[in-house]
Design a protein around this motif. Sequence first.
Motif, PDB file in Angstrom:
ATOM      1  N   GLU A  22      34.880   6.363  19.403  1.00 14.72           N
ATOM      2  CA  GLU A  22      34.950   7.685  20.032  1.00 14.72           C
ATOM      3  C   GLU A  22      34.444   7.689  21.474  1.00 14.72           C
ATOM      4  OE1 GLU A  22      31.048   7.477  17.781  1.00 14.72           O
ATOM      5  OE2 GLU A  22      33.121   6.927  17.376  1.00 14.72           O
ATOM      6  N   ARG A  23      33.939   6.560  21.938  1.00 13.14           N
ATOM      7  CA  ARG A  23      33.463   6.448  23.322  1.00 13.14           C
ATOM      8  C   ARG A  23      34.410   5.536  24.084  1.00 13.14           C
ATOM      9  NH1 ARG A  23      28.756   4.929  20.593  1.00 13.14           N
ATOM     10  NH2 ARG A  23      27.979   6.810  19.603  1.00 13.14           N
ATOM     11  N   GLY A  24      35.335   6.144  24.816  1.00 18.55           N
ATOM     12  CA  GLY A  24      36.359   5.379  25.517  1.00 18.55           C
ATOM     13  C   GLY A  24      35.915   4.797  26.844  1.00 18.55           C
ATOM     14  N   TRP A  69      24.123  14.703  28.193  1.00 19.52           N
ATOM     15  CA  TRP A  69      25.423  14.157  27.769  1.00 19.52           C
ATOM     16  C   TRP A  69      25.342  13.875  26.268  1.00 19.52           C
ATOM     17  CZ3 TRP A  69      22.947  12.521  32.291  1.00 19.52           C
ATOM     18  CH2 TRP A  69      23.601  12.876  33.479  1.00 19.52           C
ATOM     19  N   PRO A  70      25.459  14.928  25.443  1.00 22.67           N
ATOM     20  CA  PRO A  70      25.234  14.778  24.003  1.00 22.67           C
ATOM     21  C   PRO A  70      26.225  13.865  23.290  1.00 22.67           C
ATOM     22  CG  PRO A  70      25.923  17.016  24.528  1.00 22.67           C
ATOM     23  CD  PRO A  70      25.729  16.305  25.830  1.00 22.67           C
ATOM     24  N   GLU A  71      27.397  13.653  23.852  1.00 23.65           N
ATOM     25  CA  GLU A  71      28.362  12.774  23.194  1.00 23.65           C
ATOM     26  C   GLU A  71      28.179  11.313  23.603  1.00 23.65           C
ATOM     27  OE1 GLU A  71      32.142  14.485  24.188  1.00 23.65           O
ATOM     28  OE2 GLU A  71      31.996  15.969  22.598  1.00 23.65           O
ATOM     29  N   ALA A  72      27.254  11.066  24.518  1.00 26.29           N
ATOM     30  CA  ALA A  72      27.035   9.707  25.026  1.00 26.29           C
ATOM     31  C   ALA A  72      25.973   8.977  24.205  1.00 26.29           C
ATOM     32  CB  ALA A  72      26.608   9.764  26.488  1.00 26.29           C
ATOM     33  N   ALA A 100      33.884   9.700  33.714  1.00 25.54           N
ATOM     34  CA  ALA A 100      33.026  10.510  34.587  1.00 25.54           C
ATOM     35  C   ALA A 100      31.649  10.702  33.954  1.00 25.54           C
ATOM     36  CB  ALA A 100      33.677  11.853  34.898  1.00 25.54           C
ATOM     37  N   GLU A 101      31.634  11.019  32.675  1.00 24.49           N
ATOM     38  CA  GLU A 101      30.363  11.206  31.980  1.00 24.49           C
ATOM     39  C   GLU A 101      29.601   9.892  31.859  1.00 24.49           C
ATOM     40  OE1 GLU A 101      33.310  12.281  30.766  1.00 24.49           O
ATOM     41  OE2 GLU A 101      33.117  14.446  30.670  1.00 24.49           O
ATOM     42  N   ALA A 102      30.299   8.816  31.573  1.00 27.49           N
ATOM     43  CA  ALA A 102      29.638   7.514  31.426  1.00 27.49           C
ATOM     44  C   ALA A 102      28.991   7.085  32.744  1.00 27.49           C
ATOM     45  CB  ALA A 102      30.631   6.455  30.943  1.00 27.49           C
ATOM     46  N   PHE A 103      29.718   7.227  33.869  1.00 22.08           N
ATOM     47  CA  PHE A 103      29.145   6.874  35.170  1.00 22.08           C
ATOM     48  C   PHE A 103      27.955   7.769  35.508  1.00 22.08           C
ATOM     49  CE2 PHE A 103      33.160   4.631  36.220  1.00 22.08           C
ATOM     50  CZ  PHE A 103      32.621   3.469  36.749  1.00 22.08           C
TER      51      PHE A 103
END
Length: 148
Positions: A22-24, A69-72, A100-103
Amino acid sequence: MEHVTSEAIVVSDLLSHVSAVERGAVVLFLGTVRRSAEDGPVRGIDYSAYVEMAKGEFGRIVQEAGLRWPEARFAAQHRIGHVPVGEPSIAVAAGAPHRAEAFAACRFVIEEAKKRLPVWKKELLDDGRARWREDRQRDSAPPRSPCS
C-alpha cells in the motif's frame, strides 16, 4: 529497530521496515561521512551521544512524523562511535502511498533529527589531529522539488 546504534547501518533493513504493497513510494536519505576540499583530509568521524535521550528524541520525531503522515511508515537510525569516510552515519527511510508525502516525511525526520538529537561529532584527520565539529547553518530557502 533501534534509533541509535553502534553497528553499521543496514539499508535493506530500513527499506524492508517501511515497504508494503500500500506504500507506492519509498524515500531513503543517507548522510555519509565525507571528504571534500571544504572539510579537509577527514578520515572518519567519532560520534558520541547522550544515548538514552537521543533514542527517546528520535522516537518522538518519528511519532510526530506519523501524526503528520498517518499512512506513512518510518525507519531512522543514527550511528555512534567511529564511522569511516564513505559510510552512513544517519539514515531515514519513509514509505508512503505517494512520492510527495514520502519526500516530505523523510525530509521532516532528517531535518528534525539534525536540530534536536543530542549527538556530537569529532572529525579525525589524516595527520592524526581531531576537531569537534558543529553542524553548518541549514539552508533557509524553501526546498527544491526532489524531481527537478
